[in-house]
Design an enzyme around this catalytic site. Structure first.
Site, PDB file in Angstrom:
ATOM      1  N   GLY A 101      -8.397  -8.252  -4.378  1.00 56.15           N
ATOM      2  CA  GLY A 101      -7.772  -9.562  -4.420  1.00 56.15           C
ATOM      3  C   GLY A 101      -8.002 -10.387  -3.175  1.00 56.15           C
ATOM      4  O   GLY A 101      -8.990 -10.230  -2.452  1.00 56.15           O
ATOM      5  N   CYS A 102      -7.045 -11.278  -2.899  1.00 54.37           N
ATOM      6  CA  CYS A 102      -7.241 -12.331  -1.903  1.00 54.37           C
ATOM      7  C   CYS A 102      -7.352 -11.814  -0.473  1.00 54.37           C
ATOM      8  O   CYS A 102      -7.877 -12.516   0.391  1.00 54.37           O
ATOM      9  CB  CYS A 102      -6.087 -13.329  -1.990  1.00 54.37           C
ATOM     10  SG  CYS A 102      -6.039 -14.259  -3.552  1.00 54.37           S
ATOM     11  N   TYR A 103      -6.875 -10.616  -0.189  1.00 53.24           N
ATOM     12  CA  TYR A 103      -6.911 -10.116   1.182  1.00 53.24           C
ATOM     13  C   TYR A 103      -8.144  -9.264   1.476  1.00 53.24           C
ATOM     14  O   TYR A 103      -8.304  -8.727   2.585  1.00 53.24           O
ATOM     15  CB  TYR A 103      -5.653  -9.296   1.500  1.00 53.24           C
ATOM     16  CG  TYR A 103      -5.485  -8.026   0.707  1.00 53.24           C
ATOM     17  CD1 TYR A 103      -6.196  -6.871   1.038  1.00 53.24           C
ATOM     18  CD2 TYR A 103      -4.589  -7.952  -0.353  1.00 53.24           C
ATOM     19  CE1 TYR A 103      -6.038  -5.696   0.324  1.00 53.24           C
ATOM     20  CE2 TYR A 103      -4.424  -6.787  -1.078  1.00 53.24           C
ATOM     21  CZ  TYR A 103      -5.140  -5.655  -0.729  1.00 53.24           C
ATOM     22  OH  TYR A 103      -4.972  -4.491  -1.442  1.00 53.24           O
TER      23      TYR A 103
END
Length: 378
Positions: free
Chosen positions: A156-158
């Protein structure tokens, strides 16, 4: 041993949609009731996004065009291709972005060339294939067959942060290593219509883009900016807090993103504690360890998240400007987004200024990094 991020380069698809165009498409779908239509208008209008790039061109077609994979211009209906068809679409379009971002990063660092690359780390959570993007980069860039290849998937985003930590570890273990990190995400190929707030929020923020970074232990060339990678930290919100509020799962009609309306509140409540280990001071009343950090790269999961982080940390509008500007111009491109912000700071921050970067993802996970911008060492 110091390790440096020498260059960052970004790439986006040619097609860019004004936020109002996607708002009107989503809002006109028959699955939405009156409440869903009103929510669509308010969510999109308050998003802080002007436009988003996408590999999907279907929404530009005039009414007389035949249906595309994702949209029928004649009926105005969003279509429902299966996950396999979406992934087949991902493969060539993601590969092009991976390669374009990597080439541009190499061009931005003339003191580092393809022959210097020893490791490749690719990142994506919006599609899979094998041989994968790591292999495609080796072939497209003419790297040796012996290049060490790794892929960070579905985080995901991290996910840019684990990739950069891997790069730092490789360079600390081998001072002669040069690591190419490339994130590419095609979030828009998983858009679908549904009458619920989580789906409407996801449809309002996610976009497509790629970014590449070059990491090595070589000192920066005098006069050439670089970011020294000082420290990384990973933390989770307390058990039971946020686990169901940010998630990314495989469905029959693409990947389903859950980004609940509670996420900004959760981040606001826990961001101080999440940053305390990174900044070397325990969290407590009046704790202001972050006040010594001049520059910030806050992953723009959405405008509300940026608002809550700014308020919780008492950051200035100028400190938040790079994050808000990336959100405005590009939306949320998942793992690639924080590198877009760091690209801006690499060019524009002052010498010896500290940079704190952070991103949020499934779990709810908070990844953070402390860096120092340098303009070459004498």
């Amino acid at each position: 041993m110091p390790v440096y991020l020498h260059a960052i380069a970004s790439a986006v698809p040619e097609t860019a949609y004004p936020q109002s165009v996607i708002r009107d498409v989503i809002g006109s779908q028959p699955e939405l009731g009156r409440l869903g239509q009103r929510l669509t208008t308010s969510i999109f209008n308050a998003s802080g996004i002007d436009q988003r790039h996408s590999v999907v061109r279907d929404f530009l077609g005039p009414a007389g065009d035949p249906p595309g994979l994702f949209y029928d211009p004649g009926t105005g209906r969003m279509l429902t291709p299966g996950t396999g068809a979406r992934n087949d679409f991902y493969v060539p379009h993601a590969t092009e972005l991976f390669v374009r971002a990597a080439r541009t990063a190499l061009e931005a660092a003339p003191h580092l060339g393809a022959a210097d690359i020893t490791h490749v780390v690719t990142v994506s959570c919006t599609g899979f294939f094998a041989p994968g993007p790591d292999y495609a980069l080796v072939r497209a860039l003419g790297l040796p067959a012996s290049t060490h290849r790794f892929h960070v998937g579905f985080m995901g985003c991290y996910a840019a942060f684990p990739a950069l930590k891997m790069a730092q570890a490789f360079c600390e273990a081998d001072p002669g290593a040069t690591v190419l990190v490339v994130c590419a995400e095609l979030c828009t190929i998983h858009m679908h219509s549904a009458d619920d707030p989580d789906t409407l929020i996801a449809n309002s923020v996610f976009a497509d883009g790629a970014a590449a970074a070059l990491v090595s232990a070589r000192p920066p060339v005098p006069g050439t900016p670089a970011l020294r990678l000082d420290r990384f930290e990973t933390t989770l919100t307390p058990p039971g807090v946020g686990e169901a509020d940010m998630a990314w799962t495989v469905g029959d009609q693409g990947y389903d993103m859950v980004l609940s309306t509670y996420v900004p509140d959760i981040i606001e409540s826990h961001i101080g504690g999440a940053l305390a280990p990174l900044l070397g001071q325990p969290e407590g009343p009046g704790d202001a360890a972050h006040r010594g950090v001049e520059r910030w790269a806050v992953h723009p999961g959405g405008r509300s998240i940026l608002d809550r982080v700014q308020g919780a940390l008492a950051l200035s509008d100028e400190q938040m400007r790079p994050s808000r500007e990336v959100l405005r111009r590009y939306g949320n491109m998942s793992s690639a987004t924080v590198l877009f912000i760091l690209e801006d700071l690499l060019r524009g921050a002052g010498d010896e200024e500290r940079v704190c970067a952070m991103a949020f993802g499934p779990g709810l996970t908070v990844e953070s990094a402390l860096m120092t911008r340098l303009c070459g060492l004498d």
